[in-house]
Scaffold this motif. Structure first.
Motif, mmCIF file in Angstrom:
data_model
loop_
_atom_site.group_PDB
_atom_site.id
_atom_site.type_symbol
_atom_site.label_atom_id
_atom_site.label_comp_id
_atom_site.label_asym_id
_atom_site.label_seq_id
_atom_site.Cartn_x
_atom_site.Cartn_y
_atom_site.Cartn_z
ATOM 1 N N VAL A 5 11.778 0.910 -5.826
ATOM 2 C CA VAL A 5 11.430 0.345 -4.523
ATOM 3 C C VAL A 5 12.424 -0.741 -4.128
ATOM 4 C CG1 VAL A 5 9.685 -0.957 -3.246
ATOM 5 C CG2 VAL A 5 8.979 0.899 -4.771
ATOM 6 N N LEU A 6 12.718 -1.642 -5.058
ATOM 7 C CA LEU A 6 13.643 -2.736 -4.761
ATOM 8 C C LEU A 6 15.038 -2.203 -4.455
ATOM 9 C CD1 LEU A 6 12.874 -5.741 -4.761
ATOM 10 C CD2 LEU A 6 14.119 -5.984 -6.910
ATOM 11 N N ALA A 7 15.473 -1.215 -5.225
ATOM 12 C CA ALA A 7 16.785 -0.620 -4.972
ATOM 13 C C ALA A 7 16.812 0.071 -3.608
ATOM 14 C CB ALA A 7 17.124 0.373 -6.078
ATOM 15 N N SER A 8 15.689 0.659 -3.203
ATOM 16 C CA SER A 8 15.621 1.328 -1.900
ATOM 17 C C SER A 8 15.820 0.339 -0.756
ATOM 18 C CB SER A 8 14.279 2.044 -1.745
ATOM 19 O OG SER A 8 14.122 3.062 -2.716
ATOM 20 N N PHE A 9 15.199 -0.844 -0.884
ATOM 21 C CA PHE A 9 15.376 -1.856 0.164
ATOM 22 C C PHE A 9 16.815 -2.372 0.186
ATOM 23 C CE2 PHE A 9 10.638 -2.441 -0.252
ATOM 24 C CZ PHE A 9 10.358 -1.947 1.008
ATOM 25 N N SER A 10 17.442 -2.473 -0.973
ATOM 26 C CA SER A 10 18.849 -2.876 -1.014
ATOM 27 C C SER A 10 19.732 -1.811 -0.372
ATOM 28 C CB SER A 10 19.289 -3.115 -2.463
ATOM 29 O OG SER A 10 18.547 -4.168 -3.054
ATOM 30 N N LEU A 11 19.388 -0.529 -0.585
ATOM 31 C CA LEU A 11 20.134 0.557 0.051
ATOM 32 C C LEU A 11 19.957 0.520 1.564
ATOM 33 C CD1 LEU A 11 21.852 3.109 -0.186
ATOM 34 C CD2 LEU A 11 19.732 4.416 -0.536
ATOM 35 N N ILE A 12 18.747 0.234 2.024
ATOM 36 C CA ILE A 12 18.496 0.106 3.466
ATOM 37 C C ILE A 12 19.347 -1.015 4.055
ATOM 38 C CG2 ILE A 12 16.755 -0.542 5.182
ATOM 39 C CD1 ILE A 12 14.679 0.912 3.457
ATOM 40 N N LEU A 13 19.533 -2.105 3.273
ATOM 41 C CA LEU A 13 20.393 -3.198 3.718
ATOM 42 C C LEU A 13 21.826 -2.712 3.934
ATOM 43 C CD1 LEU A 13 21.133 -6.175 4.193
ATOM 44 C CD2 LEU A 13 21.225 -6.459 1.701
ATOM 45 N N VAL A 14 22.330 -1.901 3.008
ATOM 46 C CA VAL A 14 23.681 -1.340 3.137
ATOM 47 C C VAL A 14 23.767 -0.449 4.376
ATOM 48 C CG1 VAL A 14 25.390 0.176 2.069
ATOM 49 C CG2 VAL A 14 24.102 -1.435 0.655
ATOM 50 N N VAL A 15 22.784 0.416 4.562
ATOM 51 C CA VAL A 15 22.770 1.313 5.716
ATOM 52 C C VAL A 15 22.710 0.529 7.020
ATOM 53 C CG1 VAL A 15 21.449 3.131 6.879
ATOM 54 C CG2 VAL A 15 21.737 3.199 4.391
ATOM 55 N N SER A 16 21.880 -0.519 7.043
ATOM 56 C CA SER A 16 21.753 -1.348 8.243
ATOM 57 C C SER A 16 23.084 -1.971 8.625
ATOM 58 C CB SER A 16 20.717 -2.448 7.994
ATOM 59 O OG SER A 16 20.794 -3.458 8.984
ATOM 60 N N GLY A 17 23.763 -2.581 7.644
ATOM 61 C CA GLY A 17 25.050 -3.210 7.935
ATOM 62 C C GLY A 17 26.071 -2.220 8.451
ATOM 63 N N THR A 18 26.048 -1.009 7.904
ATOM 64 C CA THR A 18 26.993 0.025 8.345
ATOM 65 C C THR A 18 26.700 0.480 9.767
ATOM 66 O OG1 THR A 18 27.173 0.780 6.041
ATOM 67 C CG2 THR A 18 27.968 2.264 7.764
ATOM 68 N N ILE A 19 25.402 0.667 10.081
ATOM 69 C CA ILE A 19 25.023 1.101 11.437
ATOM 70 C C ILE A 19 25.415 0.041 12.462
ATOM 71 C CG2 ILE A 19 23.047 1.518 12.945
ATOM 72 C CD1 ILE A 19 21.686 2.956 10.631
ATOM 73 N N VAL A 20 25.127 -1.228 12.166
ATOM 74 C CA VAL A 20 25.465 -2.308 13.101
ATOM 75 C C VAL A 20 26.975 -2.378 13.314
ATOM 76 C CG1 VAL A 20 25.460 -4.809 13.424
ATOM 77 C CG2 VAL A 20 23.399 -3.660 12.625
ATOM 78 N N GLY B 80 0.806 -1.215 0.000
ATOM 79 C CA GLY B 80 0.000 0.000 0.000
ATOM 80 C C GLY B 80 0.838 1.264 0.000
ATOM 81 N N LEU B 81 1.939 1.251 0.738
ATOM 82 C CA LEU B 81 2.762 2.452 0.850
ATOM 83 C C LEU B 81 3.551 2.758 -0.426
ATOM 84 C CD1 LEU B 81 4.138 1.971 4.485
ATOM 85 C CD2 LEU B 81 2.339 3.542 3.732
ATOM 86 N N THR B 82 3.792 1.742 -1.239
ATOM 87 C CA THR B 82 4.620 1.948 -2.441
ATOM 88 C C THR B 82 3.832 1.724 -3.728
ATOM 89 O OG1 THR B 82 5.353 -0.371 -2.498
ATOM 90 C CG2 THR B 82 6.649 1.166 -1.156
ATOM 91 N N ARG B 83 2.527 1.749 -3.669
ATOM 92 C CA ARG B 83 1.710 1.349 -4.814
ATOM 93 C C ARG B 83 1.867 2.274 -6.021
ATOM 94 N NH1 ARG B 83 -4.314 1.416 -2.746
ATOM 95 N NH2 ARG B 83 -4.592 0.562 -4.840
ATOM 96 N N HIS B 84 2.347 3.494 -5.829
ATOM 97 C CA HIS B 84 2.489 4.441 -6.946
ATOM 98 C C HIS B 84 3.938 4.596 -7.423
ATOM 99 C CE1 HIS B 84 -1.670 5.465 -6.385
ATOM 100 N NE2 HIS B 84 -1.459 5.906 -5.149
ATOM 101 N N LEU B 85 4.842 3.771 -6.903
ATOM 102 C CA LEU B 85 6.268 3.916 -7.216
ATOM 103 C C LEU B 85 6.737 2.834 -8.178
ATOM 104 C CD1 LEU B 85 7.652 4.661 -3.632
ATOM 105 C CD2 LEU B 85 7.049 6.303 -5.422
ATOM 106 N N ASP B 86 7.730 3.172 -8.987
ATOM 107 C CA ASP B 86 8.372 2.204 -9.871
ATOM 108 C C ASP B 86 9.005 1.113 -9.009
ATOM 109 O OD1 ASP B 86 10.421 0.894 -11.511
ATOM 110 O OD2 ASP B 86 10.028 2.479 -12.977
ATOM 111 N N ARG B 87 8.741 -0.150 -9.344
ATOM 112 C CA ARG B 87 9.237 -1.261 -8.538
ATOM 113 C C ARG B 87 10.760 -1.359 -8.571
ATOM 114 N NH1 ARG B 87 5.337 0.033 -6.366
ATOM 115 N NH2 ARG B 87 3.975 -1.503 -5.413
ATOM 116 N N ARG B 88 11.378 -0.886 -9.637
ATOM 117 C CA ARG B 88 12.840 -0.853 -9.697
ATOM 118 C C ARG B 88 13.390 0.046 -8.600
ATOM 119 N NH1 ARG B 88 16.279 2.654 -13.142
ATOM 120 N NH2 ARG B 88 18.315 1.653 -13.470
#
Length: 410
Positions: A101-116, A91-99
């Motif tokens: 959105v997917l890249a955003s989650f991959s970026l969050i993965l990078v940020v998460s690893g760096t923070i930890v 619902g939150l991403t229903r108007h966004l290009d899926r490319r």
């Protein structure tokens, strides 16, 4: 590697539905395998990151000044945020290009690893792990629907098998690799080791994924509305019991192997490696069978896993018999998500994103319930009660898969 411009119109399982018509101008690559492989790499990094703390709890707890029990919540919090994200991401991403959105989650993965990696205290560590849960829930929720758009319909099982092969490999090596890296470069270095891989996955996705504009869909993005359909409700119940049973047993394999089978640490590591390799083989084999034998496979897999659980109770003291049974467990257990992912793509072709969110939430909740209940039984009545509990749940999953099959045919 960029994808060729060969395209085909999007379709919905044979005929278009009135409220889920894709734009005529939207087109997708015939077989964007480079993009699928980049997703498989990201899945491997996600799973490795999720289970890395299992072998690093002691040094994390010591350095941050908390108990090992509190440090263990680093795994629980990622699961909680994965559930929440998977329920609302469509619902939150229903108007966004899926490319994007997917890249955003991959970026969050990078940020998460760096923070930890650089967390100065327990609170910052948990924030980093919560972000990992967001990446896991969002990425997995959209994986099936995106694979459906990247490859032809008859290749969807193969695409899902590739994702789960990455899952199997990462789940197998994450704990021993974390322990090995932690002994040489510390727990922070072990967590940081996944960051470059996550960056590679992010760049690869951005290069290989075509533009995937949101499809027109006037239906509600509320995941729970899908449960009003009997085949979906029964299928999700079967998934719940399958993963509860699987992780009730899998979570406590190490103490079982150490105390009952009495294997050495090196033999234990070898058995876990063989399980993982068997899982890769299982995903490959099942991808070729799902096209025509979907429901028989969904019924058979948990039934065989239930028999394996009972077999471990009966012959668990024999190292040879236990090894054979665990290879079978890896073969069937890792193939199960491929089957249910294919079921999702066929049962809800117009609701794959919302259905994917519901499925991921169901799986994450099932893993938590199965592992926690199995642990209570393990401490209260012994390992055999946990394994028996797992066998009952898996047998129930098989029966519900039969019911889902019958409801689909009605």
């Amino acid at each position: 590697m960029t994808q060729q411009a060969l395209t085909q119109p999007e379709f919905l399982d044979g005929e278009a539905e009135p409220n889920a018509v894709a734009p005529a101008a939207s087109a997708v690559p015939v077989a964007a395998w480079g993009a699928v492989i980049s997703m498989a790499l990201c899945v491997a990094v996600l799973i490795a990151s999720e289970f890395m703390p299992v072998s690093l709890l002691s040094p994390i707890a010591t350095e941050l000044g908390v108990t090992e029990g509190r440090a263990g919540q680093a795994i629980s919090i990622s699961g909680i945020f994965a559930v929440l994200t998977s329920l609302f991401v469509a619902g939150l991403t229903r108007h966004l290009d899926r490319r994007l959105v997917l890249a955003s989650f991959s970026l969050i993965l990078v940020v998460s690893g760096t923070i930890v990696t650089f967390a100065p205290n327990y609170l910052v560590l948990m924030i980093g792990r919560a972000l990992l849960g967001v990446a896991i829930g969002g990425f997995w929720s959209m994986s099936t629907s995106i694979v459906m758009r990247l490859v032809p319909e008859d290749s969807v099982p193969k695409g899902l098998a590739m994702l789960n092969a990455g899952n199997a490999i990462a789940a197998t090596i994450s704990a021993p690799l974390g322990s090995l890296l932690g002994s040489y470069i510390g727990w922070r270095g072990a967590f940081f080791a996944v960051v470059p891989l996550a960056l590679v996955a992010l760049v690869w996705q951005w290069i290989s994924l075509p533009s995937l504009p949101p499809q027109r869909n006037e239906r509600s993005s509320n995941v729970f509305r899908l449960l009003a359909r009997p085949p979906v409700a029964i299928g999700m119940a079967s998934i719940m019991l399958l993963f509860m049973g699987q992780f009730a047993l899998f979570t406590y394999l190490r103490p079982f192997l150490e105390t009952v089978t009495a294997v050495s640490i090196s033999t234990l590591s070898l058995l876990l490696l063989l399980m993982g390799l068997a899982g890769v083989v299982g995903t490959y084999l099942v991808s070729h069978l799902l096209q025509k034998r979907l429901f028989p496979i969904l019924v058979t897999i948990p039934l065989f896993m239930a028999l394996i659980a009972l077999g471990l109770i009966a012959v668990g003291s024999s190292a040879t018999s236990t090894a054979a049974l665990l290879i079978g467990w890896g073969l069937f257990g890792t193939a199960a998500p491929v089957g249910w992912g294919t079921w999702l793509s066929r049962t809800m072709p117009a609701d794959a994103e919302v259905g994917g969110g519901l499925q991921v939430a169901t799986i994450q909740l099932a893993i938590t319930l199965g592992a926690s209940t199995g642990g209570v039984l393990f401490d209260a009545a012994g390992w055999w009660s946990t394994f028996l509990f797992a066998a009952v749940l898996l047998a129930g999953s098989s029966l519900l898969a039969v019911a889902a099959w019958r409801s689909t045919r009605l």
